[in-house]
Design an enzyme around this catalytic site. Structure first.
Site, PDB file in Angstrom:
ATOM      1  N   HIS A 259       2.880   4.106 177.009  1.00 20.95           N
ATOM      2  CA  HIS A 259       3.778   3.568 176.180  1.00 20.95           C
ATOM      3  C   HIS A 259       3.065   2.119 175.513  1.00 20.95           C
ATOM      4  O   HIS A 259       2.478   1.325 176.666  1.00 20.95           O
ATOM      5  CB  HIS A 259       4.936   3.410 176.822  1.00 20.95           C
TER       6      HIS A 259
ATOM      7  N   HIS B  55       2.462  -5.071 168.753  1.00 17.35           N
ATOM      8  CA  HIS B  55       3.838  -4.497 169.571  1.00 17.35           C
ATOM      9  C   HIS B  55       4.856  -5.537 169.107  1.00 17.35           C
ATOM     10  O   HIS B  55       4.833  -6.709 169.276  1.00 17.35           O
ATOM     11  CB  HIS B  55       3.344  -4.702 171.142  1.00 17.35           C
TER      12      HIS B  55
END
Length: 329
Positions: free
Chosen positions: A63, A113
């Protein structure tokens, strides 16, 4: 004369029996050897037959795969989900990479992110994947690509058009769709599109991906996909969601047209005691132990934070071992 015939018959029978025993032994040795190949983490796909769909294979992934360069302690608590680089992740069994990008003013894509720039470019990831696949041609890399943050001022075109014109043209990308089989994907990057506006075919298309949900959708005309991606929930609810989805995957192990994607990640609460690292240190071994105890034939695509060798049993290893039923004796 009769004694000679009897001796001859005994000799022939014993020869046939010995040949059968050695053949059986060799078959078992080959089968055991093939299963053991699963534990060569950089080449674990090698013994799996070509005709198996990727949707049927239990595959570990990471992830927010590109967060490993974050140095600021505050940014690490909030945004870091991997501590080792792409090649380490690949060599430790990961074949699915969660790549999230932003279009820059020089029309390249860099990794993000959320608002955090990760100091990694999309070119870097693709080049690392190409080298890994050159070294390990039996493998495939699945790249989930999402537009993560607004385009920089001065960017020309769109995220999707820039990716497809400047990156996807590379022959390393698989251009076919459908229920993709491993044999077609070996040595290739398979694109999983989480961005809108695509004009190109190839990989897994047309994903509907609601936020913070467990959901089922259909891609590539006839491939059903169930995704568990609850990341803004409490710890107990998250673990239950992971296990419920994994149990459904196990119980549906023979459906070759149904893909299960199971995220084990939780978002940060902003402190060291509720950071992705903290959660992973508990969730990863708990789910790994659950797999180990149940000894399933399928667990789906399992996407984790912090692939490493710290918390035993190791989640990525247990996911890979679930493929032993696919290896023909």
């Amino acid at each position: 004369m009769s004694n000679k015939k009897l001796i001859l018959k005994l000799f022939i029978c014993s020869t046939i029996f010995i040949t059968f025993v050695f053949a059986l032994h060799d078959k078992r040795v080959v089968a055991a050897s093939s299963v053991n190949e699963l534990e060569n983490w950089s080449k674990w796909m090698q013994p799996i037959p070509d005709n198996i769909p990727l949707a049927r294979i239990s595959i570990p992934g990471t992830h927010d795969s590109g967060t490993f360069k974050l140095q600021n302690p505050i940014k690490q608590v909030w945004g870091m989900t991997q501590e080792y680089d792409f090649r380490y992740q690949m060599d430790h069994g990961a074949r699915i990479f969660d790549i999230r990008g932003r279009l820059t003013d020089d029309n390249t894509i860099v990794l993000h992110h959320g608002p955090l720039y990760l100091y990694v470019t999309l070119h870097e990831f693709i080049n690392e994947a190409k080298q890994f696949l050159k070294d390990n041609p039996s493998e495939t890399i699945i790249m989930s690509l999402k537009k993560e943050y607004e385009d920089m001022k001065g960017a020309e075109g769109s995220f999707s058009s820039t990716f497809e014109k400047n990156y996807f043209v590379d022959p390393i990308f698989l251009k076919t769709e459908g229920n993709i089989k491993l044999g077609d994907a070996r040595g290739k990057i398979v694109l999983l599109k989480r961005y809108s506006g695509s004009n190109e075919s190839g990989g897994y298309n047309n994903f509907y991906w609601p936020d913070n949900e467990t959901f089922t959708t259909t891609v590539n005309q006839n491939v059903n996909v169930t995704v568990q991606d609850k990341y803004k929930v409490n710890y107990d609810e998250k673990v239950k969601s992971i296990k419920d989805t994994m149990d459904e995957t196990m119980n549906n192990s023979e459906d070759l047209n149904h893909l299960y994607i199971n995220f084990t990640s939780l978002s940060s609460g902003g402190t060291a005691w509720n950071s992705p690292y903290y959660y992973a240190s508990y969730i990863n071994p708990e789910i790994a132990n659950d797999i180990k105890q149940k000894n399933p034939t399928r667990v789906g695509w399992v996407i984790q934070d912090y692939i490493n060798e710290k918390w035993s049993p190791l989640l990525y290893q247990e996911v890979i071992r679930a493929n032993k039923s696919l290896i023909k004796e």
